[in-house]
Motif scaffolding. Sequence first.
Motif, mmCIF file in Angstrom:
data_model
loop_
_atom_site.group_PDB
_atom_site.id
_atom_site.type_symbol
_atom_site.label_atom_id
_atom_site.label_comp_id
_atom_site.label_asym_id
_atom_site.label_seq_id
_atom_site.Cartn_x
_atom_site.Cartn_y
_atom_site.Cartn_z
ATOM 1 N N ASP A 59 58.907 -30.018 25.163
ATOM 2 C CA ASP A 59 59.468 -31.115 26.253
ATOM 3 C C ASP A 59 58.777 -30.842 27.216
ATOM 4 O O ASP A 59 59.022 -31.727 28.217
ATOM 5 C CB ASP A 59 60.931 -31.221 26.187
ATOM 6 C CG ASP A 59 61.199 -32.974 26.167
ATOM 7 O OD1 ASP A 59 59.773 -33.373 26.042
ATOM 8 O OD2 ASP A 59 62.115 -32.920 26.543
ATOM 9 N N GLY A 60 57.420 -31.317 27.555
ATOM 10 C CA GLY A 60 56.649 -30.758 28.904
ATOM 11 C C GLY A 60 57.229 -30.207 29.603
ATOM 12 O O GLY A 60 56.734 -30.596 31.309
ATOM 13 N N TYR B 169 56.454 -26.972 32.540
ATOM 14 C CA TYR B 169 55.365 -26.671 33.610
ATOM 15 C C TYR B 169 55.206 -25.170 33.509
ATOM 16 O O TYR B 169 54.025 -24.531 34.448
ATOM 17 C CB TYR B 169 55.141 -27.160 34.596
ATOM 18 C CG TYR B 169 56.966 -27.104 35.320
ATOM 19 C CD1 TYR B 169 57.260 -25.724 35.919
ATOM 20 C CD2 TYR B 169 57.913 -28.393 35.590
ATOM 21 C CE1 TYR B 169 58.670 -25.803 36.341
ATOM 22 C CE2 TYR B 169 59.542 -28.219 35.914
ATOM 23 C CZ TYR B 169 59.412 -27.485 36.279
ATOM 24 O OH TYR B 169 60.624 -26.494 37.052
ATOM 25 N N TYR C 3 54.622 -23.095 26.157
ATOM 26 C CA TYR C 3 53.659 -23.515 24.976
ATOM 27 C C TYR C 3 52.837 -21.620 24.196
ATOM 28 O O TYR C 3 52.867 -22.003 23.445
ATOM 29 C CB TYR C 3 52.661 -24.842 25.470
ATOM 30 C CG TYR C 3 52.092 -25.331 24.620
ATOM 31 C CD1 TYR C 3 52.088 -25.855 23.480
ATOM 32 C CD2 TYR C 3 50.834 -25.133 23.991
ATOM 33 C CE1 TYR C 3 51.524 -26.391 22.481
ATOM 34 C CE2 TYR C 3 49.931 -25.015 23.123
ATOM 35 C CZ TYR C 3 50.295 -25.767 22.511
ATOM 36 O OH TYR C 3 49.394 -26.409 21.107
ATOM 37 N N LYS D 124 53.980 -30.198 21.943
ATOM 38 C CA LYS D 124 54.295 -30.210 23.275
ATOM 39 C C LYS D 124 53.826 -32.504 23.290
ATOM 40 O O LYS D 124 53.404 -32.811 23.805
ATOM 41 C CB LYS D 124 52.929 -29.535 24.033
ATOM 42 C CG LYS D 124 53.123 -30.288 25.974
ATOM 43 C CD LYS D 124 52.434 -29.306 26.847
ATOM 44 C CE LYS D 124 53.433 -29.135 27.983
ATOM 45 N NZ LYS D 124 52.816 -27.893 29.021
ATOM 46 N N HIS D 125 55.483 -32.202 24.247
ATOM 47 C CA HIS D 125 55.332 -33.513 25.048
ATOM 48 C C HIS D 125 54.652 -34.093 26.203
ATOM 49 O O HIS D 125 54.275 -32.547 26.891
ATOM 50 C CB HIS D 125 56.518 -34.381 25.234
ATOM 51 C CG HIS D 125 57.645 -34.146 24.130
ATOM 52 N ND1 HIS D 125 58.870 -34.460 24.037
ATOM 53 C CD2 HIS D 125 57.192 -35.162 22.361
ATOM 54 C CE1 HIS D 125 59.378 -35.030 22.734
ATOM 55 N NE2 HIS D 125 58.352 -34.754 22.035
ATOM 56 N N PRO D 126 53.425 -35.180 26.613
ATOM 57 C CA PRO D 126 52.613 -34.975 27.271
ATOM 58 C C PRO D 126 53.824 -35.037 29.329
ATOM 59 O O PRO D 126 53.200 -34.828 29.909
ATOM 60 C CB PRO D 126 51.572 -35.994 27.758
ATOM 61 C CG PRO D 126 52.857 -37.123 26.300
ATOM 62 C CD PRO D 126 53.729 -36.067 25.445
ATOM 63 N N LYS D 127 55.111 -35.571 28.864
ATOM 64 C CA LYS D 127 56.264 -35.273 30.301
ATOM 65 C C LYS D 127 57.342 -34.718 29.156
ATOM 66 O O LYS D 127 57.569 -35.101 27.898
ATOM 67 C CB LYS D 127 56.195 -36.980 30.825
ATOM 68 C CG LYS D 127 56.586 -37.664 30.296
ATOM 69 C CD LYS D 127 56.411 -39.051 30.413
ATOM 70 C CE LYS D 127 57.048 -40.442 29.676
ATOM 71 N NZ LYS D 127 57.230 -41.235 30.626
ATOM 72 N N ASN D 128 58.294 -34.767 30.395
ATOM 73 C CA ASN D 128 59.714 -34.172 29.929
ATOM 74 C C ASN D 128 60.776 -35.628 29.599
ATOM 75 O O ASN D 128 59.911 -36.968 30.169
ATOM 76 C CB ASN D 128 60.336 -32.995 30.613
ATOM 77 C CG ASN D 128 62.244 -33.484 30.674
ATOM 78 O OD1 ASN D 128 63.009 -33.585 31.228
ATOM 79 N ND2 ASN D 128 62.318 -32.088 29.194
#
Length: 227
Positions: A34-35, A37, A41, A53-57
Motif C-alpha cells: 500500500d504505497g 517507501y 515490495y 503495489k498502490h502508487p501511494k498509501n
Amino acid sequence: MKLITIIPAYNEALDIKNVSKEALKYSDVLVVDDGSYDETYRLAEESGAMVVKHPKNMGKGAAIKTGLKIGLEKGYDVFVVLDGDGQHDPFYIPALTAAIDGAGIVIGSRFIGGVPENMPLQRKVSNALTTHLIKYMTGYTLTDSQSGFRVISKDAAKLFLDISYDDYVYESEMIHRASKNDLVIREAPISCRYGHEKSYITWINVLHYISFILKLILRKIKNRVTL
C-alpha cells in the motif's frame, strides 16, 4: 476450494518476507503493497508471493479491496486476510478456512478462551468497546470484532468490494454489511504475537471511526422509531 491469502502491507520490510513464506505453505499469496517507501515490495517478491503495489498509501481497507478484486478476477473461492507485521501466525490458516463452510466470514479471535496476557492494555480496552458496539449494531455475538485475521467466502467478498471506506473502518463496515445481507459470521481461536509491530492509526482515523459508529447508532435509532 481455490484459496488465496491476501496480505495488506505498508512499510513491513522487517517481517513481510517471512510472513509471506509461511503463508505460502498453506495457499497462494498476494501481497498488496500500500504505497510503501521501504523494501516491502522487493522482499515480498523474493518470498515467492504475487505482489501488487498502490502508487501511494491509500489505507488498509483499500489494500484489502484491491486484493479481493484481484482474487475474484483470478477465480479464487476463499480469501484469507492477515497482517504483514508478524502479529498473525499463518499456521492458523487451515483451522480458519475449515470453519468457513456455509459462513460469509470467519474471524480469528484472540479472546476465545480468555484475554491474551501479552496484549497491550489500550488494545484490550478498544476492542472490548468496539465489539460491544458492533454487537448492538449488528446482532452478532463476537469476541474480537477488530481482528484483522479473517477468512472470507467468494460471495461475501463480492459484497465488500464497493464499501466506501478505505481505512481501518473498512473491517467494521465489513461486519455491518454482512449483517445487512444475513451472512453467517463465525469465530475460531488464534494467538497473536506482539512486540515491534507499528500502528498507523492516527487521530484522524479515530475520529473517522467514531463518526462511523455514530452514523450506525443514529440509523438504528431511526429504524426503531419508524417501526
